[in-house]
Enzyme design. Structure first.
Site, PDB file in Angstrom:
ATOM      1  N   LYS A 306      47.833  -1.547  18.065  1.00 51.67           N
ATOM      2  CA  LYS A 306      49.157  -1.371  18.659  1.00 51.67           C
ATOM      3  C   LYS A 306      50.108  -0.727  17.649  1.00 51.67           C
ATOM      4  CE  LYS A 306      49.007  -5.513  21.606  1.00 51.67           C
ATOM      5  NZ  LYS A 306      49.302  -4.897  22.916  1.00 51.67           N
ATOM      6  N   ARG A 380      41.682  -9.257  29.870  1.00 50.54           N
ATOM      7  CA  ARG A 380      40.746  -9.291  31.007  1.00 50.54           C
ATOM      8  C   ARG A 380      39.318  -9.594  30.530  1.00 50.54           C
ATOM      9  NH1 ARG A 380      42.550  -3.295  32.332  1.00 50.54           N
ATOM     10  NH2 ARG A 380      44.377  -4.206  31.319  1.00 50.54           N
TER      11      ARG A 380
END
Length: 521
Positions: A306, A380
């Protein structure tokens, strides 16, 4: 071990006390009162819009030759919802202070539930600079549309109970606060005491659960690790006959074939945990409701690193797990007659030499293979194995809670949680609970049209589906692992915490989840 690693290993984190809240610091009780004679550090009364005083406020006004009304008009007080005016040393009453709350306009003699909530939520702010340790509220006399005294009392305890939590516990010198509430009296008639007491107990239990979720969310990643979350779950179960906790370690997860979850943990020195809670408050024949929480205790993005700006907020990537633990805290306090399972997939997402790489293919517990195109779409990956594991409990319904996608924040902002579901009845139940608790969600599409965005040339499914509809394709990914039960996914990326000057965890959606369970029970 390299020098850099040795230094990191020896670095001692700040210490934090157990997050499991003790008995609430604030004591709530219902009692019959006479507003003028009530001895209190602060008496709270209401005014409708247009300075139409409530019965208690009117009695005070009459006892002081209409001076209260004159003073309110002089100060520009209009009685709008959430407006408040604090008066010191009021004349003609026994209380030391008088707080007048605006509750807004009336329709057919009732104020709206939203306006009542808005007014109650201002009490803490209005008294923040005072030294009050005890207050009395004459608010039960305000008629709220389609709500009773029990509901009103719940709002008071839910709102003021949040004052029990402080975010500065790790400071060497926490701030000295003027307001340190210890007692709150909810003024009612004798006939209303039983209902009000029930509402206060409910609101207090919900606030306690929300506060636990807030505290866990606000803790830094060097304290709140997967192991720490596991210890918090164990503390909840301590001496609780209805709650049991089982912690699955990485070897057990490997034996179960959880290659997807373990791929996220591969780059971290912190071992992953699968935390399983079972609350048995209902009959043995009753199928449980399962809550599945994403517990990424820090998310660097992994190899798909990130940007550095605001990366500190990625300690909040475990707020789904925090909300599950917060909900179980409230379940314990309320002793609800219902069976509930909690499954928390806890891991860090870090980049090191053994970290999962973009393009790697892993096999999930369900047997489906996954091409990991972006290691920052890790939520996920842990949730899909947790969902498959949840099948063994033969649940009536499964709700997963996750700070899953920035796309959901773009779609809904910070006001509503994104709700996706393969079952319309379950979706309607959660939406209803959100409206009732003012912890709202918005129903998003889960159409097959989006599934093709997850196609992979090399595996059964890719873990991302491109920029378009990112929140939807993330839910579509999870839906492939939730075909054996009624399932809903709550994307709380926009609602779990606030940024900026008010940075901090919100504790959402504990209130919605508790209301949903209350409705089911």
């Amino acid at each position: 071990m390299t020098a850099a690693k040795a230094s990191a290993k020896s670095a001692k984190p700040a210490t934090a006390k157990s997050s499991t809240p003790k008995t609430s610091l604030i004591q709530f009780s219902a009692k019959a009162i006479e507003p003028i004679k009530q001895v209190s550090q602060c008496l709270v009364v209401a005014s409708y819009e247009g300075v139409k005083l409530s019965p208690s406020a009117s009695a005070i006004n009459a006892a002081d030759a209409q001076q209260l009304e004159a003073l309110l008009k002089r100060e520009g007080f209009q009685g709008k919802a959430g407006q408040c005016l604090l008066l010191l040393n009021p004349q003609g009453i026994a209380a030391e202070r008088l707080l007048v709350l605006g509750v807004g306009t009336t329709k057919d003699g009732h104020v709206s539930a939203d306006n009542y909530r808005k007014a109650v939520q201002k009490i803490g702010d209005a008294l923040r600079t005072t030294t009050c340790s005890e207050i009395t509220l004459a608010l039960a006399e305000v008629s709220v549309h389609q709500q009773d005294t029990e509901w009103q009392a719940r709002q008071v305890a839910e709102s003021l109970g949040l004052l029990d939590y402080r975010a500065d516990k790790l400071k060497s010198k926490p701030a000295e606060l003027s307001l340190q509430l210890k007692k709150v009296f909810f003024g009612v008639t004798k006939e209303q005491i039983a209902g009000a007491t029930k509402g206060l107990l409910l609101g207090q239990a919900i606030a306690k659960g929300v506060n636990l979720a807030r505290e866990l969310g606000d803790l830094p990643g060097n304290i709140c690790t997967p192991t720490y979350l596991a210890s918090e779950a164990k503390r909840l179960a301590n001496k609780q006959s209805k709650l049991s906790v089982n912690i699955l370690e990485e070897k057990q997860m490997k034996d179960l074939g959880m290659g997807s979850l373990l791929s996220v943990a591969a780059g971290s020195d912190q071992p992953a945990k699968l935390i399983v809670l079972e609350y048995k408050g209902g009959s043995k024949k009753q199928a449980p409701i399962a809550l599945v929480g994403k517990g990424i205790t820090f998310d660097t993005g992994g190899i798909s690193l990130k940007p550095g700006a605001a990366m500190d907020e990625m300690k909040y990537d475990m707020c789904g797990a925090a909300s599950v633990l917060g909900t179980f805290q409230t379940l314990i306090d309320l002793q609800l007659p219902i069976n509930v399972v909690g499954v928390i997939a806890a891991s860090e997402n870090m980049p090191n030499g053994s970290a999962t790489k973009p393009g790697d293919i892993v096999t999930s517990m369900s047997g489906q293979t996954i091409e990991i195109l972006n290691t920052d779409a890790e939520g996920r990956l842990v949730l899909c194995d947790a969902l498959t594991y949840t099948e063994r409990f033969k649940p009536k319904a499964v709700v997963d809670i996750a700070t899953l996608t920035g796309a959901c924040v773009i779609a809904l902002g910070n006001h509503a949680t994104g709700l996706f579901s393969n079952n319309d009845e379950l979706a309607k139940s959660l939406l209803k609970a959100g409206e009732e608790s003012a912890d709202r969600a918005w129903h998003m599409p889960l159409w097959d049209d989006y599934q093709k965005q997850l196609d992979s040339n090399f595996a059964d499914i890719a873990n991302i589906g491109g920029r378009e509809g990112g929140a939807v394709t993330a839910a579509c990914f999870l839906s492939r692992f939730a075909k054996k039960f009624a399932w809903a996914h709550l994307d709380i990326a926009g609602t779990a915490w606030r940024s900026g000057g008010a940075k901090g965890a919100t504790g959402r959606p504990v209130t919605m989840l508790v209301q949903y369970l209350l409705n089911q029970a």
